[in-house]
Design a protein around this motif. Sequence first.
Motif, mmCIF file in Angstrom:
data_model
loop_
_atom_site.group_PDB
_atom_site.id
_atom_site.type_symbol
_atom_site.label_atom_id
_atom_site.label_comp_id
_atom_site.label_asym_id
_atom_site.label_seq_id
_atom_site.Cartn_x
_atom_site.Cartn_y
_atom_site.Cartn_z
ATOM 1 N N MET A 258 -59.519 -11.103 -68.415
ATOM 2 C CA MET A 258 -60.864 -10.623 -68.754
ATOM 3 C C MET A 258 -61.736 -11.745 -69.328
ATOM 4 O O MET A 258 -62.921 -11.841 -69.040
ATOM 5 C CB MET A 258 -60.792 -9.489 -69.776
ATOM 6 C CG MET A 258 -59.909 -8.327 -69.395
ATOM 7 S SD MET A 258 -60.347 -7.579 -67.831
ATOM 8 C CE MET A 258 -59.008 -6.421 -67.669
ATOM 9 N N LYS A 259 -61.127 -12.591 -70.125
ATOM 10 C CA LYS A 259 -61.870 -13.641 -70.815
ATOM 11 C C LYS A 259 -62.270 -14.781 -69.890
ATOM 12 O O LYS A 259 -63.367 -15.363 -70.029
ATOM 13 C CB LYS A 259 -61.022 -14.182 -71.969
ATOM 14 C CG LYS A 259 -61.650 -15.341 -72.727
ATOM 15 C CD LYS A 259 -60.696 -15.840 -73.816
ATOM 16 C CE LYS A 259 -61.270 -17.054 -74.536
ATOM 17 N NZ LYS A 259 -60.313 -17.568 -75.566
ATOM 18 N N ASN A 260 -61.407 -15.117 -68.933
ATOM 19 C CA ASN A 260 -61.571 -16.379 -68.218
ATOM 20 C C ASN A 260 -61.876 -16.278 -66.725
ATOM 21 O O ASN A 260 -62.415 -17.234 -66.157
ATOM 22 C CB ASN A 260 -60.292 -17.213 -68.372
ATOM 23 C CG ASN A 260 -60.002 -17.592 -69.803
ATOM 24 O OD1 ASN A 260 -60.765 -18.329 -70.415
ATOM 25 N ND2 ASN A 260 -58.902 -17.079 -70.343
ATOM 26 N N CYS B 54 -49.206 -14.560 -66.029
ATOM 27 C CA CYS B 54 -50.392 -14.595 -66.878
ATOM 28 C C CYS B 54 -50.033 -13.813 -68.138
ATOM 29 O O CYS B 54 -49.926 -12.587 -68.112
ATOM 30 C CB CYS B 54 -51.586 -13.966 -66.171
ATOM 31 S SG CYS B 54 -52.076 -14.834 -64.669
ATOM 32 N N GLY B 55 -49.789 -14.529 -69.223
ATOM 33 C CA GLY B 55 -49.348 -13.883 -70.452
ATOM 34 C C GLY B 55 -49.047 -14.919 -71.517
ATOM 35 O O GLY B 55 -49.377 -16.096 -71.379
ATOM 36 N N GLU C 10 -51.993 -15.629 -77.619
ATOM 37 C CA GLU C 10 -52.962 -16.049 -76.612
ATOM 38 C C GLU C 10 -52.285 -16.255 -75.259
ATOM 39 O O GLU C 10 -51.224 -16.863 -75.162
ATOM 40 C CB GLU C 10 -53.641 -17.345 -77.045
ATOM 41 C CG GLU C 10 -54.744 -17.790 -76.107
ATOM 42 C CD GLU C 10 -55.443 -19.052 -76.573
ATOM 43 O OE1 GLU C 10 -56.224 -19.622 -75.780
ATOM 44 O OE2 GLU C 10 -55.201 -19.473 -77.718
ATOM 45 N N GLY C 11 -52.898 -15.740 -74.230
ATOM 46 C CA GLY C 11 -52.311 -15.794 -72.894
ATOM 47 C C GLY C 11 -52.694 -17.034 -72.114
ATOM 48 O O GLY C 11 -53.744 -17.640 -72.331
ATOM 49 N N THR C 12 -51.831 -17.408 -71.204
ATOM 50 C CA THR C 12 -52.058 -18.490 -70.257
ATOM 51 C C THR C 12 -52.170 -17.891 -68.863
ATOM 52 O O THR C 12 -51.411 -16.985 -68.510
ATOM 53 C CB THR C 12 -50.886 -19.492 -70.285
ATOM 54 O OG1 THR C 12 -50.839 -20.118 -71.568
ATOM 55 C CG2 THR C 12 -51.025 -20.559 -69.209
ATOM 56 N N LEU C 13 -53.091 -18.397 -68.049
ATOM 57 C CA LEU C 13 -53.183 -18.017 -66.643
ATOM 58 C C LEU C 13 -52.390 -19.001 -65.806
ATOM 59 O O LEU C 13 -52.507 -20.213 -65.987
ATOM 60 C CB LEU C 13 -54.635 -18.007 -66.167
ATOM 61 C CG LEU C 13 -55.603 -17.059 -66.879
ATOM 62 C CD1 LEU C 13 -56.982 -17.123 -66.217
ATOM 63 C CD2 LEU C 13 -55.088 -15.629 -66.872
ATOM 64 N N LEU D 70 -54.101 -22.445 -66.923
ATOM 65 C CA LEU D 70 -55.146 -22.467 -67.941
ATOM 66 C C LEU D 70 -54.691 -21.647 -69.131
ATOM 67 O O LEU D 70 -54.422 -20.453 -68.990
ATOM 68 C CB LEU D 70 -56.451 -21.881 -67.392
ATOM 69 C CG LEU D 70 -57.580 -21.740 -68.412
ATOM 70 C CD1 LEU D 70 -58.187 -23.114 -68.758
ATOM 71 C CD2 LEU D 70 -58.686 -20.811 -67.899
ATOM 72 N N GLY D 71 -54.595 -22.262 -70.323
ATOM 73 C CA GLY D 71 -54.240 -21.440 -71.452
ATOM 74 C C GLY D 71 -53.621 -22.164 -72.616
ATOM 75 O O GLY D 71 -53.733 -23.380 -72.747
#
Length: 267
Positions: A19-21, A203-204, A235-238, A260-261
């Motif tokens: 949602m954020k990125n 993604c997590g 905080e999650g990483t994609l 990304l993350g």
Amino acid sequence: MRIMFLGDVVGVSGCSAIMKNLKKEIETYKIDFVIINGENADKSGVGLTEEICKDFFNCGVNIITTGNHVWDQKEIMKFIDKENRLLRPKNLFEPAPGKGFGIYELKNDLKIGVLNLMGNVFMKKSEDVFETAEKFLNTNKLKEDYDFLVVDFHGEITSEKNAIGHFFDGKATLVVGTHTHIPTNDARVLDGGTAYQTDAGMCGDYNSVIGMNKENSINRFFKKNSTKHYPEVGEGTLCGVIVDCDIETGLAKNIKSYILGANLKNI
């Protein structure tokens, strides 16, 4: 033509990172089509819901694939029958709600096929994935039925994923593995022109055990003082891949791992 594929979205951390990125990343990388595996996106870490699917679509996702946890949130059984953009593994035992393959319209009258398959080794019982793949290719052809083909192979072991990648080489744009939640360092274009990576990652929250709370997971291995698995919420990483496609052939020009993350970085 540029495709982004993102690996298994896990829990609130994964959803929040999407949602954020995602909208910004689509713009930055000039992405034409986005596919994600959403089978772990529920806050429990297994399954997904109609609300989550709609949130993903609203932030730029075109297609959602799944795997062995597709039915863990029972409400999805009704939604998948009416939502063409949500897939489940094609080789689930029939009859099953939903479908495992779809063809979708792109700009300039181009079409992309998305095929969702699940491995047989160390996975829930399903129809033979290689027989299913062979039957599929007997009736579906690159540059005849669609201009591009992406295959999400949801499997446990690397050899099975390697084999399916080579089986589809020259017949698909991208074959990418999901399920094991750890990105593999083997993104490449195979001899026949198909982009491949053994696993896209997740993604997590990577400060975890494949997305799940690490202390609880360790206790489960020790068989003591543990509860049912539940996701970490940091905080999650994609993680995934980005593929540039040749419009003339439908094959891949190149593939790059995408990260990304917070906890993982591209090398």
